[in-house]
Design a protein around this motif. Structure first.
Motif, PDB file in Angstrom:
ATOM      1  N   PRO A  89      -8.843   9.543   1.982  1.00  0.00           N
ATOM      2  CA  PRO A  89      -7.754  10.377   1.456  1.00  0.00           C
ATOM      3  C   PRO A  89      -8.179  11.796   1.117  1.00  0.00           C
ATOM      4  O   PRO A  89      -7.379  12.732   1.226  1.00  0.00           O
ATOM      5  N   TYR A  90      -9.450  11.975   0.723  1.00  0.00           N
ATOM      6  CA  TYR A  90      -9.925  13.319   0.425  1.00  0.00           C
ATOM      7  C   TYR A  90      -9.905  14.196   1.676  1.00  0.00           C
ATOM      8  O   TYR A  90      -9.532  15.370   1.625  1.00  0.00           O
ATOM      9  N   VAL A  91     -10.304  13.626   2.805  1.00  0.00           N
ATOM     10  CA  VAL A  91     -10.389  14.383   4.045  1.00  0.00           C
ATOM     11  C   VAL A  91      -9.035  14.507   4.732  1.00  0.00           C
ATOM     12  O   VAL A  91      -8.659  15.580   5.214  1.00  0.00           O
ATOM     13  N   MET A  92      -8.272  13.428   4.747  1.00  0.00           N
ATOM     14  CA  MET A  92      -7.061  13.378   5.560  1.00  0.00           C
ATOM     15  C   MET A  92      -5.769  13.629   4.794  1.00  0.00           C
ATOM     16  O   MET A  92      -4.722  13.828   5.421  1.00  0.00           O
ATOM     17  N   GLY A  93      -5.835  13.597   3.469  1.00  0.00           N
ATOM     18  CA  GLY A  93      -4.603  13.763   2.728  1.00  0.00           C
ATOM     19  C   GLY A  93      -3.671  12.572   2.914  1.00  0.00           C
ATOM     20  O   GLY A  93      -4.043  11.556   3.512  1.00  0.00           O
ATOM     21  N   TRP A  94      -2.468  12.691   2.432  1.00  0.00           N
ATOM     22  CA  TRP A  94      -1.513  11.593   2.538  1.00  0.00           C
ATOM     23  C   TRP A  94      -1.057  11.337   3.973  1.00  0.00           C
ATOM     24  O   TRP A  94      -1.005  10.187   4.410  1.00  0.00           O
ATOM     25  N   PRO A  95      -0.692  12.367   4.754  1.00  0.00           N
ATOM     26  CA  PRO A  95      -0.217  12.092   6.121  1.00  0.00           C
ATOM     27  C   PRO A  95      -1.285  11.413   6.978  1.00  0.00           C
ATOM     28  O   PRO A  95      -1.024  10.407   7.643  1.00  0.00           O
ATOM     29  N   GLY A  96      -2.499  11.974   6.972  1.00  0.00           N
ATOM     30  CA  GLY A  96      -3.554  11.408   7.792  1.00  0.00           C
ATOM     31  C   GLY A  96      -3.980  10.028   7.329  1.00  0.00           C
ATOM     32  O   GLY A  96      -4.257   9.149   8.148  1.00  0.00           O
ATOM     33  N   THR A  97      -4.043   9.823   6.010  1.00  0.00           N
ATOM     34  CA  THR A  97      -4.447   8.524   5.477  1.00  0.00           C
ATOM     35  C   THR A  97      -3.467   7.435   5.875  1.00  0.00           C
ATOM     36  O   THR A  97      -3.863   6.318   6.237  1.00  0.00           O
ATOM     37  N   LEU A  98      -2.177   7.738   5.811  1.00  0.00           N
ATOM     38  CA  LEU A  98      -1.162   6.751   6.194  1.00  0.00           C
ATOM     39  C   LEU A  98      -1.319   6.354   7.658  1.00  0.00           C
ATOM     40  O   LEU A  98      -1.301   5.160   8.000  1.00  0.00           O
ATOM     41  N   LEU A  99      -1.508   7.332   8.548  1.00  0.00           N
ATOM     42  CA  LEU A  99      -1.666   7.031   9.967  1.00  0.00           C
ATOM     43  C   LEU A  99      -2.980   6.296  10.239  1.00  0.00           C
ATOM     44  O   LEU A  99      -3.020   5.313  10.994  1.00  0.00           O
ATOM     45  N   TYR A 100      -4.058   6.773   9.607  1.00  0.00           N
ATOM     46  CA  TYR A 100      -5.376   6.207   9.873  1.00  0.00           C
ATOM     47  C   TYR A 100      -5.467   4.755   9.391  1.00  0.00           C
ATOM     48  O   TYR A 100      -5.909   3.868  10.136  1.00  0.00           O
ATOM     49  N   THR A 101      -5.053   4.499   8.163  1.00  0.00           N
ATOM     50  CA  THR A 101      -5.140   3.138   7.629  1.00  0.00           C
ATOM     51  C   THR A 101      -4.205   2.184   8.363  1.00  0.00           C
ATOM     52  O   THR A 101      -4.543   1.012   8.571  1.00  0.00           O
ATOM     53  N   THR A 102      -3.036   2.679   8.780  1.00  0.00           N
ATOM     54  CA  THR A 102      -2.133   1.827   9.552  1.00  0.00           C
ATOM     55  C   THR A 102      -2.775   1.403  10.865  1.00  0.00           C
ATOM     56  O   THR A 102      -2.708   0.228  11.267  1.00  0.00           O
ATOM     57  N   GLY A 103      -3.432   2.350  11.555  1.00  0.00           N
ATOM     58  CA  GLY A 103      -4.109   2.018  12.800  1.00  0.00           C
ATOM     59  C   GLY A 103      -5.252   1.031  12.592  1.00  0.00           C
ATOM     60  O   GLY A 103      -5.417   0.085  13.376  1.00  0.00           O
ATOM     61  N   ILE A 104      -6.034   1.220  11.528  1.00  0.00           N
ATOM     62  CA  ILE A 104      -7.158   0.313  11.251  1.00  0.00           C
ATOM     63  C   ILE A 104      -6.659  -1.091  10.953  1.00  0.00           C
ATOM     64  O   ILE A 104      -7.193  -2.091  11.463  1.00  0.00           O
ATOM     65  N   VAL A 105      -5.626  -1.209  10.122  1.00  0.00           N
ATOM     66  CA  VAL A 105      -5.084  -2.526   9.775  1.00  0.00           C
ATOM     67  C   VAL A 105      -4.500  -3.211  11.004  1.00  0.00           C
ATOM     68  O   VAL A 105      -4.678  -4.427  11.202  1.00  0.00           O
ATOM     69  N   MET A 106      -3.821  -2.463  11.855  1.00  0.00           N
ATOM     70  CA  MET A 106      -3.260  -3.044  13.078  1.00  0.00           C
ATOM     71  C   MET A 106      -4.356  -3.570  13.998  1.00  0.00           C
ATOM     72  O   MET A 106      -4.241  -4.664  14.569  1.00  0.00           O
ATOM     73  N   LEU A 107      -5.436  -2.809  14.138  1.00  0.00           N
ATOM     74  CA  LEU A 107      -6.545  -3.261  14.975  1.00  0.00           C
ATOM     75  C   LEU A 107      -7.164  -4.544  14.439  1.00  0.00           C
ATOM     76  O   LEU A 107      -7.436  -5.487  15.197  1.00  0.00           O
ATOM     77  N   LEU A 108      -7.381  -4.596  13.128  1.00  0.00           N
ATOM     78  CA  LEU A 108      -8.005  -5.772  12.533  1.00  0.00           C
ATOM     79  C   LEU A 108      -7.095  -6.991  12.639  1.00  0.00           C
ATOM     80  O   LEU A 108      -7.557  -8.106  12.926  1.00  0.00           O
ATOM     81  N   TRP A 109      -5.789  -6.797  12.430  1.00  0.00           N
ATOM     82  CA  TRP A 109      -4.853  -7.913  12.510  1.00  0.00           C
ATOM     83  C   TRP A 109      -4.756  -8.444  13.938  1.00  0.00           C
ATOM     84  O   TRP A 109      -4.742  -9.664  14.158  1.00  0.00           O
ATOM     85  N   ARG A 110      -4.695  -7.561  14.907  1.00  0.00           N
ATOM     86  CA  ARG A 110      -4.624  -7.996  16.301  1.00  0.00           C
ATOM     87  C   ARG A 110      -5.899  -8.738  16.710  1.00  0.00           C
ATOM     88  O   ARG A 110      -5.838  -9.725  17.447  1.00  0.00           O
ATOM     89  N   ALA A 111      -7.050  -8.256  16.246  1.00  0.00           N
ATOM     90  CA  ALA A 111      -8.304  -8.927  16.575  1.00  0.00           C
ATOM     91  C   ALA A 111      -8.341 -10.323  15.954  1.00  0.00           C
ATOM     92  O   ALA A 111      -8.787 -11.288  16.594  1.00  0.00           O
ATOM     93  N   TYR A 112      -7.875 -10.440  14.729  1.00  0.00           N
ATOM     94  CA  TYR A 112      -7.851 -11.755  14.067  1.00  0.00           C
ATOM     95  C   TYR A 112      -6.943 -12.722  14.823  1.00  0.00           C
ATOM     96  O   TYR A 112      -7.313 -13.879  15.083  1.00  0.00           O
ATOM     97  N   ARG A 113      -5.757 -12.279  15.183  1.00  0.00           N
ATOM     98  CA  ARG A 113      -4.825 -13.141  15.912  1.00  0.00           C
ATOM     99  C   ARG A 113      -5.389 -13.536  17.269  1.00  0.00           C
ATOM    100  O   ARG A 113      -5.262 -14.689  17.697  1.00  0.00           O
ATOM    101  N   ALA A 114      -6.014 -12.601  17.959  1.00  0.00           N
ATOM    102  CA  ALA A 114      -6.595 -12.905  19.271  1.00  0.00           C
ATOM    103  C   ALA A 114      -7.714 -13.930  19.150  1.00  0.00           C
ATOM    104  O   ALA A 114      -7.819 -14.850  19.981  1.00  0.00           O
TER     105      ALA A 114
END
Length: 514
Positions: free
Chosen positions: A423-448
């Motif tokens: 959040p320090y580097v990316m602020g609110w907009p970047g943090t929302l996009l970045y964490t959403t992408g990370i969570v999606m990747l981890l969830w898809r890997a778990y399901r696979a």
């Protein structure tokens, strides 16, 4: 009628070439996708007959130049040679290309130490360290050539992460300058590019399975044995590097006085790398895996990296919960066997003392200076990190801040929390996009991995990703080499499942032949 069989296992061998369809053991190839013998022979001739010959030749030539005390020449020969070898493998064999990139991360810092040692001077900005970045930069060509894939759903998490990084890069250009922002962007971005490259070349998953397991097992053996020798009796070039770099946290260059960093830059990256290797080796077979555990576990303990110990324990618990009964018993037997092997080592005072000191600090956190400093950092910095809407941008933290003209940015060189750095580097907009992408990747890997439980590499990959993500409490583990291992861990299960489904569809759709 001949009965056509398909097995879900991904214990697969190397097939012919990048364009040739691949089959699993016992799996029949659909007639409409079969390759005539003549065409297959031509395909093999186009590929690499001995894909390991070029990397071995590069490292042998580099070692020869070092023995001839041509350290200055090595500083330019090695990165250029590494780029040339990576380019050939990139076009001919994707799996060996990724394996070669891993070997570069394993050995490049050691090449730099040897070159500095024979030169008699420590080069703070050695060109040798550019070798890994040059090699992995080739994945950017895949993004250019296959940009249309970004519009597909399977690439959506990566697109979100890239947009977040580009936003932070623009902000960092204004805050820290182009040099600092660009350097930091490269370290954040290339793990994502590796994941995109794997996504595009998913048909090569059998090759990835075989090559990466061999890379991890034999690379782990080499680095673990070297690290143990380094701990018992530091090599002259390692002692020279430790004294010249003034890295006090790595210990003293005396027998039993160093924290093991083996062939890598420091004990932290080496600990994460060795943790990844040990977890991935759960999917391997053979005696080499057993030997790796016997030398790798002591080496991991002697890094004195408590955050990695915790991540390794979390990953083992996850793997134990996800494995089936037979493999679960194998894992438990392996852990108990390694504990029995490591017990005699802990009876040696010089070995047991550093490990027990770090373990005792976990039990008494109130007297741990490192923990107290990190706790104070969280208290004082959390409010500013979470209330800065726009963020400070890339280049204001980490090594990239050295290239910034802003003295305040240079003060943030050591950022003791990955959770706060994002959040320090990316602020609110970047943090929302970045964490959403990370969570999606981890969830898809778990399901696979759950849908394809016979692939142990997929389960191990998710375990690696969970371990690395849990370490974000201490440092940012989603960049550089640890970030590459995270994105490998969340991508391999997805392409494994896709490959298995594709082959199953091809076989079941083929008409039965007499």
């Amino acid at each position: 009628m001949v009965r056509m069989l398909i097995t879900p296992s991904t214990q697969v061998g190397l097939s012919t070439s990048p364009g040739t369809p691949r089959t699993l053991p016992g799996e029949a190839l659909a007639p409409d996708r079969a390759v005539p013998a003549a065409q297959a022979a031509r395909t093999r001739r186009k590929g690499l007959r001995h894909p390991l010959s070029l990397p071995l030749l590069l490292f042998a030539a580099t070692l020869g130049l070092i023995l001839l005390h041509q350290g200055r020449l090595v500083e330019y020969f090695f990165p250029l040679g590494a780029f040339g070898v990576a380019a050939v493998l990139y076009w001919r064999s994707p799996a060996h290309y990724i394996g070669f990139v891993c070997w570069l991360f394993f050995l490049t810092p050691e090449v730099r130490r040897l070159a500095d040692f024979v030169n008699g001077s420590f080069n703070e900005q050695s060109p040798i360290m550019v070798a890994t970045l040059l090699a992995v930069a080739l994945t950017g060509l895949t993004l250019i050539r296959r940009a249309a894939l970004l519009g597909q759903r399977r690439a959506a998490p990566l697109v979100l992460i890239v947009i977040a990084l580009l936003y932070a890069f623009v902000v960092g250009m204004a805050q820290a300058g182009p040099a600092a922002a660009t350097f930091t962007l490269i370290n954040w971005l290339y793990p994502v590019m590796v994941a995109f490259y794997l996504t595009v070349t998913w048909r090569h998953y059998p090759d990835y399975h075989r090559v990466l397991l061999k890379t991890f097992v034999y690379g782990g053996l080499l680095m673990s044995v070297y690290g143990l020798l380094e701990f018992v009796s530091p090599m002259p070039w390692d002692a020279f590097w430790l004294i010249s770099s003034k890295m006090l946290s790595e210990g003293q260059p005396v027998p039993f006085g160093m924290r093991i960093s083996s062939t890598m830059n420091s004990c932290g990256p080496f600990a994460v790398t060795l943790m990844t290797i040990l977890l991935m080796s759960l999917a391997a077979r053979g005696k080499a895996r057993i030997v790796l555990g016997c030398v790798g576990i002591p080496a991991l303990l002697l890094t004195s990296a408590r955050s990695t110990w915790g991540g390794f324990a979390i990953a083992l618990v996850y793997s134990f919960a996800m494995l089936d009964g037979k493999n679960r018993m194998r894992l438990m037997a392996g852990v108990l066997g390694l504990a029995v092997v490591a017990a005699p080592l802990m009876m040696i005072d010089q070995v047991a003392e550093p490990v027990m000191q770090r373990l005792s600090s976990i039990q008494d956190l109130g007297r741990d200076d490192s923990f107290q400093a990190r706790a104070d950092f969280y208290k004082s910095f959390m409010s500013s990190a979470l209330t800065d809407f726009a963020g400070q941008g890339l280049g204001t933290t980490g090594l990239g801040s050295k290239l910034s003209n802003d003295t305040a940015a240079q003060a943030m060189l050591n950022f003791d929390s990955g959770l706060m750095e994002v959040p320090y580097v990316m602020g609110w907009p970047g943090t929302l996009l970045y964490t959403t992408g990370i969570v999606m990747l981890l969830w898809r890997a778990y399901r696979a991995s759950r849908q394809h439980p016979s692939d142990l590499l997929a389960i191990s990959g998710v375990g690696v990703a969970v371990a690395i993500l849990s370490m974000m409490v201490f440092i940012n583990t989603l960049t550089s080499v640890s970030g590459m291992f995270f994105f490998l861990g969340v991508t391999l299960p997805v392409i494994s499942l896709r490959y298995a489904r594709e082959r199953h569809s091809a076989v079941t759709a083929a008409p039965a032949r007499p």
